[in-house]
Scaffold this motif. Structure first.
Motif, PDB file in Angstrom:
ATOM      1  N   GLU A 287       0.830  -1.203   0.000  1.00 54.48           N
ATOM      2  CA  GLU A 287       0.000   0.000   0.000  1.00 54.48           C
ATOM      3  C   GLU A 287       0.865   1.254   0.000  1.00 54.48           C
ATOM      4  O   GLU A 287       0.533   2.245  -0.647  1.00 54.48           O
ATOM      5  CB  GLU A 287      -0.931   0.005   1.215  1.00 54.48           C
ATOM      6  CG  GLU A 287      -2.077  -0.981   1.112  1.00 54.48           C
ATOM      7  CD  GLU A 287      -3.034  -0.866   2.285  1.00 54.48           C
ATOM      8  OE1 GLU A 287      -2.595  -0.432   3.367  1.00 54.48           O
ATOM      9  OE2 GLU A 287      -4.216  -1.208   2.117  1.00 54.48           O
TER      10      GLU A 287
ATOM     11  N   LEU B  71     -13.966  -0.469  -9.456  1.00 52.48           N
ATOM     12  CA  LEU B  71     -14.246  -0.369  -8.028  1.00 52.48           C
ATOM     13  C   LEU B  71     -15.739  -0.534  -7.753  1.00 52.48           C
ATOM     14  O   LEU B  71     -16.135  -1.209  -6.794  1.00 52.48           O
ATOM     15  CB  LEU B  71     -13.737   0.961  -7.472  1.00 52.48           C
ATOM     16  CG  LEU B  71     -13.805   1.120  -5.951  1.00 52.48           C
ATOM     17  CD1 LEU B  71     -13.067  -0.006  -5.251  1.00 52.48           C
ATOM     18  CD2 LEU B  71     -13.243   2.470  -5.530  1.00 52.48           C
TER      19      LEU B  71
ATOM     20  N   ALA C  95      -6.840  -0.103  -4.167  1.00 51.14           N
ATOM     21  CA  ALA C  95      -7.688   0.550  -5.161  1.00 51.14           C
ATOM     22  C   ALA C  95      -6.861   1.095  -6.325  1.00 51.14           C
ATOM     23  O   ALA C  95      -5.698   1.493  -6.152  1.00 51.14           O
ATOM     24  CB  ALA C  95      -8.470   1.682  -4.511  1.00 51.14           C
TER      25      ALA C  95
ATOM     26  N   THR D 259      -5.294   3.566  -9.069  1.00 47.02           N
ATOM     27  CA  THR D 259      -4.874   4.976  -9.015  1.00 47.02           C
ATOM     28  C   THR D 259      -5.001   5.651 -10.379  1.00 47.02           C
ATOM     29  O   THR D 259      -4.982   6.873 -10.460  1.00 47.02           O
ATOM     30  CB  THR D 259      -3.420   5.079  -8.547  1.00 47.02           C
ATOM     31  OG1 THR D 259      -2.578   4.335  -9.439  1.00 47.02           O
ATOM     32  CG2 THR D 259      -3.262   4.538  -7.129  1.00 47.02           C
TER      33      THR D 259
ATOM     34  N   ASP E 211      -9.312  -5.203   3.204  1.00 43.92           N
ATOM     35  CA  ASP E 211      -8.675  -4.277   2.260  1.00 43.92           C
ATOM     36  C   ASP E 211      -9.705  -3.630   1.340  1.00 43.92           C
ATOM     37  O   ASP E 211      -9.610  -2.442   1.005  1.00 43.92           O
ATOM     38  CB  ASP E 211      -7.631  -5.014   1.415  1.00 43.92           C
ATOM     39  CG  ASP E 211      -6.344  -5.276   2.181  1.00 43.92           C
ATOM     40  OD1 ASP E 211      -6.142  -4.632   3.221  1.00 43.92           O
ATOM     41  OD2 ASP E 211      -5.557  -6.122   1.733  1.00 43.92           O
TER      42      ASP E 211
ATOM     43  N   LYS F 228     -11.969  -0.965   3.175  1.00 51.61           N
ATOM     44  CA  LYS F 228     -11.339   0.339   3.387  1.00 51.61           C
ATOM     45  C   LYS F 228     -11.531   1.268   2.198  1.00 51.61           C
ATOM     46  O   LYS F 228     -11.524   2.484   2.350  1.00 51.61           O
ATOM     47  CB  LYS F 228      -9.837   0.162   3.655  1.00 51.61           C
ATOM     48  CG  LYS F 228      -9.506  -0.407   5.018  1.00 51.61           C
ATOM     49  CD  LYS F 228      -8.022  -0.351   5.302  1.00 51.61           C
ATOM     50  CE  LYS F 228      -7.203  -1.144   4.303  1.00 51.61           C
ATOM     51  NZ  LYS F 228      -5.773  -1.208   4.655  1.00 51.61           N
ATOM     52  N   THR F 229     -11.691   0.683   1.023  1.00 55.74           N
ATOM     53  CA  THR F 229     -11.835   1.506  -0.184  1.00 55.74           C
ATOM     54  C   THR F 229     -13.289   1.845  -0.480  1.00 55.74           C
ATOM     55  O   THR F 229     -13.561   2.661  -1.346  1.00 55.74           O
ATOM     56  CB  THR F 229     -11.244   0.774  -1.404  1.00 55.74           C
ATOM     57  OG1 THR F 229     -12.061  -0.367  -1.729  1.00 55.74           O
ATOM     58  CG2 THR F 229      -9.825   0.318  -1.136  1.00 55.74           C
TER      59      THR F 229
ATOM     60  N   ASP G 293     -15.148   2.073   8.883  1.00 55.82           N
ATOM     61  CA  ASP G 293     -14.463   0.923   8.284  1.00 55.82           C
ATOM     62  C   ASP G 293     -14.456  -0.258   9.246  1.00 55.82           C
ATOM     63  O   ASP G 293     -14.627  -1.407   8.833  1.00 55.82           O
ATOM     64  CB  ASP G 293     -13.032   1.287   7.894  1.00 55.82           C
ATOM     65  CG  ASP G 293     -12.959   2.293   6.754  1.00 55.82           C
ATOM     66  OD1 ASP G 293     -13.967   2.420   6.027  1.00 55.82           O
ATOM     67  OD2 ASP G 293     -11.909   2.945   6.604  1.00 55.82           O
TER      68      ASP G 293
END
Length: 595
Positions: free
Chosen positions: A124, A141, A192, A194, A477, A480-481, A549
C-alpha cells in the motif's frame, strides 16, 4: 433372471411399508473423473512462458495467470491471481528473470482471481507514495463493491457450489477448474486503482509504450493490453482460455451480452497480433494461430447466440431451445477452446433467452403457479403416493436414467426434507451425473448437492463455507476503499417490513474526516438514502469514516461506538435503537438443494 427394474421394485416394495429408512441396494459409488476432463488438467502444468522478448506468463499456480512485462525501467504486473501465497511463488519465479522494481499493476477486470493477490507484488505504501500505479477500468471499483456488498451472501454460497469448495480431496484428484488449476481459497488483498480510463488509454510506463482498450465481454470492465513494438496482445478473459467461454456463470451474474462479446473479440482480431497472452491457459504465438483461436471463439459464441435467437423467434422456450441449439462438429470439436470444460451450450442458451425476454415464456400458467410444495403434494398423490413415486425413481436409477430419478425423488423431498430414501436416490443420481460430467461447474454442483442430500453439508457447514468464500469477495482491504455511501446503500435491501411498516424515522450520518453527510429515511417499510441530512432531522450519528471501516468489517458496532464515545449521538438513543431495529442483518444458512 429378473430385469434390474423388477429387482428394484421388489426390494422397495418389501422395505418401504416396513421402515422409513429403506434404501436402494448397497452400492459404492467411487470418486471418478471424466477422462477428457482429467486430460485437460495437463494444460495447466506449472510453467513461466516467455513471449516475444519481454513478456512472461505464469501458468498453473492458480486459477488465473499472472503476466509480467519487463519494461526498460521496471516491471508491469498484469493481474495478481486469487491467492497471495501462490502469487508470492510466482513473484519468486519472476525474480529469477529480473530484479527490476515493480512500477505498475494492471487489473484486467474485477473478478477475485484477477485482483485478490495484489499484495504479493506491491505494498500500500508503494502505491500511496506514487512509486507504483494501479491501472483499471473506471468501473472496476463499483463492480467490486456490488459483488461484495450487494449480493455477497448468496453469491458466496453459490460460488462455493460452483467451485466445489467443500468437496473432499478424493473428488479433487486429477481435477482442474476448466480455465486453470483448482482455485486456492484464501482471504483476499486489495489496493484501489490509481489510474482509470473509460474507453482507451495510450500511455508510457517505465519507459515502455502501452495501449489499453476497454473490451466488455466475460466482465463488463474487461480491459486488454497491447504492446505494439513486438505485437503482443494480453487478451485478459476476452479470450477466456482453453474452454468454451462461460457466456453465463452458474454462480450468478448479470447478463453477459454475447453480441458485445463477439464485437470485443473482433476488436482483438483487428490487432493482427503475433502473440496472444490470455489470463487463463497457455499463450498462443504466430499471427495465423492467434487469428484462428480468436475467430473460432467468436464464431462459437456467435453461433450459440444467433441460433438461440433464430429459434426463439419461432416460439421455442428454453427447455426446447437447449435440445435444438447445438454447436456443429467443426466448432464443438475445436479442442480445447470450444470444448465444454467451463461453459456449456445449454446453460448459455438459457441465459440468452432470459437476457432478451426474461423469465416469462408465454404460457399464463406460469404467471401464478402453485407453490412448489403444494404442486409436489398434488403430483405425488396423482402418481399414487410416495411409495409408487420412489419405486419409479428407483427403477429409473437402476436403468441409468439418473435425471429422471433425481426429478422424481425431488417431489418426495419437497414434501419431507428428511425423507431418507428420496434423499438417497437423488444423491446417488447426482453423483452418477457429476462423475460423468466433463464440465467442471456441472460436476461441482452435482457433487456439492449430493453432499447436502447425504447430510455431509449441514447448515453450519454451508455457513462456514459461505464465510470463507465471502472473504474472496469482501476483504478488509476492500472495505477500506468502499465509500460511506456503499455501507448505507446496503441497508436499503436489509429493511424488514414487519418491523418497519409503522416506522417513519430519518437518521443522519456525518463523517467529519471526509466531509460527507448522508441520511437514511425509513418510510413504512421502504428506505431511501439521501445525500446530505434533510432539514428537520433530529437523529444523527457523527463518526469518522475510519471508525465506519471497523463497523463494516465487524470489529465494532454503531451502538458500541456510541457507548464508548467513538460515535457522537444527537437525539433520542431510544429512537435510534428503534431505527436500527428496522433492519435485518442476520445471515441464516442457505439450502440450495433441500427445498
Amino acid at each position: 433372471m429378473f430385469p434390474l427394474t423388477r429387482i428394484a421394485a421388489v426390494l422397495l416394495s418389501l422395505t418401504l411399508p416396513l421402515a422409513s429408512h429403506a434404501a436402494l441396494p448397497d452400492e459404492q459409488i467411487s470418486a471418478s473423473i471424466n477422462p477428457e476432463l482429467a486430460e485437460h488438467t495437463k494444460h495447466f502444468a506449472q510453467k513461466v512462458y516467455k513471449i516475444a522478448d519481454n513478456v512472461y506468463s505464469a501458468v498453473g499456480w492458480q486459477l488465473g495467470n499472472v503476466a509480467m512485462i519487463e519494461a526498460p525501467e521496471g516491471l508491469i504486473i498484469i493481474d495478481t491471481g486469487e491467492s497471495v501465497s501462490e502469487s508470492r511463488k510466482i513473484m519468486a519465479e519472476f525474480r529469477k528473470i529480473t530484479d527490476k522494481p515493480v512500477k505498475a499493476v494492471v487489473y484486467t477486470h474485477f473478478h477475485p482471481d484477477h485482483i485478490n493477490g495484489v499484495k504479493a507484488f506491491v505494498t500500500e505504501e508503494q502505491v500511496r507514495s506514487g512509486e507504483v500505479q494501479i491501472i483499471a477500468h473506471e468501473t472496476l471499483l463499483a463492480n467490486v463493491v456490488a459483488q461484495g456488498a450487494l449480493v455477497g451472501p448468496i453469491l458466496s454460497v453459490r460460488s462455493g457450489y460452483s467451485f466445489g469448495a467443500a468437496l473432499p480431496a478424493t473428488d479433487h484428484e486429477q481435477m482442474n477448474a476448466g480455465i486453470g488449476p483448482l482455485a486456492k481459497a484464501e482471504a483476499s488483498t486489495f489496493i484501489a486503482p490509481t489510474l482509470t480510463f473509460k474507453d482507451k488509454l495510450d500511455t508510457r510506463i517505465a519507459g515502455l509504450d502501452l495501449q489499453f482498450l476497454h473490451v466488455p465481454s466475460e466482465a463488463p470492465d474487461e480491459i486488454i493490453v497491447y504492446l505494439a513494438d513486438n505485437r503482443v496482445l494480453i487478451s485478459a478473459e476476452v479470450e477466456q482460455g482453453p474452454t468454451l467461454p462461460n457466456i453465463h456463470t452458474l454462480r450468478g451474474t448479470k447478463f453477459r451480452d454475447p453480441v458485445v462479446w463477439v464485437e470485443s473479440l473482433d476488436k482483438l482480431r483487428a490487432y493482427r497480433a503475433e502473440h496472444m497472452v490470455p489470463l487463463h491457459g497457455r499463450p498462443v504465438s504466430g499471427e495465423q494461430n492467434v487469428e484462428e483461436v480468436l475467430r473460432m471463439t467468436r464464431d462459437g459464441i456467435a453461433y450459440i447466440h444467433d441460433q438461440t435467437v433464430r429459434w426463439m423467434n419461432k416460439g421455442l422456450t428454453p427447455d426446447e431451445l437447449v435440445e435444438k441449439v447445438k454447436l456443429p462438429p467443426h466448432l464443438a470439436g475445436y479442442t480445447p477452446y470450444l470444448r465444454e470444460y467451463y461453459g456449456t451450450v445449454k446453460h448459455s442458451v438459457r441465459q440468452i433467452y432470459n437476457g432478451y425476454l426474461g423469465w416469462f415464456q408465454g404460457d399464463p400458467v406460469d404467471l401464478d403457479p402453485l407453490p412448489p410444495q403444494d404442486k409436489a403434494q398434488r403430483l405425488v398423490a396423482l402418481m399414487g403416493g410416495r411409495e409408487k413415486v420412489l419405486l419409479a425413481a428407483g427403477d429409473a436409477y437402476l436403468e441409468g436414467d439418473y435425471q429422471w430419478a433425481a426429478e422424481l425423488s425431488g417431489y418426495a423431498i419437497r414434501l419431507d426434507h428428511d425423507d431418507p430414501l428420496a434423499r438417497d436416490i437423488k444423491a446417488r443420481s447426482f453423483r452418477k451425473l457429476g462423475y460423468a460430467s466433463m464440465n467442471i461447474n456441472w460436476r461441482n454442483w452435482y457433487l456439492m448437492s449430493a453432499m447436502e442430500l447425504e447430510g455431509k453439508l449441514d447448515g453450519d457447514e454451508v455457513q462456514q463455507m459461505a464465510l470463507s468464500m465471502r472473504s474472496a469477495f469482501l476483504s478488509a482491504d476492500m472495505l477500506k476503499t468502499f465509500p460511506a455511501r456503499v455501507f448505507l446503500q446496503n441497508w436499503i435491501t436489509r429493511v424488514d417490513p414487519d418491523k418497519a411498516n409503522d416506522v417513519e424515522l430519518t437518521l443522519g450520518f456525518s463523517f467529519p474526516d471526509i466531509g460527507e453527510e448522508w441520511a437514511l429515511e425509513v418510510r413504512r417499510g421502504v428506505v431511501q438514502l439521501h445525500q446530505g441530512i434533510p432539514a428537520g432531522t433530529t437523529l444523527k450519528l457523527t463518526l469518522d469514516k475510519t471508525y465506519l471501516d471497523t463497523v463494516m468489517s465487524g470489529e465494532n458496532g454503531l451502538l458500541k461506538g456510541a457507548l464508548l464515545g467513538d460515535v457522537k449521538v444527537d437525539g433520542s438513543l431510544l429512537e435510534i435503537k428503534s431505527f436500527l431495529g428496522c433492519f435485518d442483518f442476520s445471515e441464516a444458512p442457505i439450502a440450495l438443494t433441500l427445498r
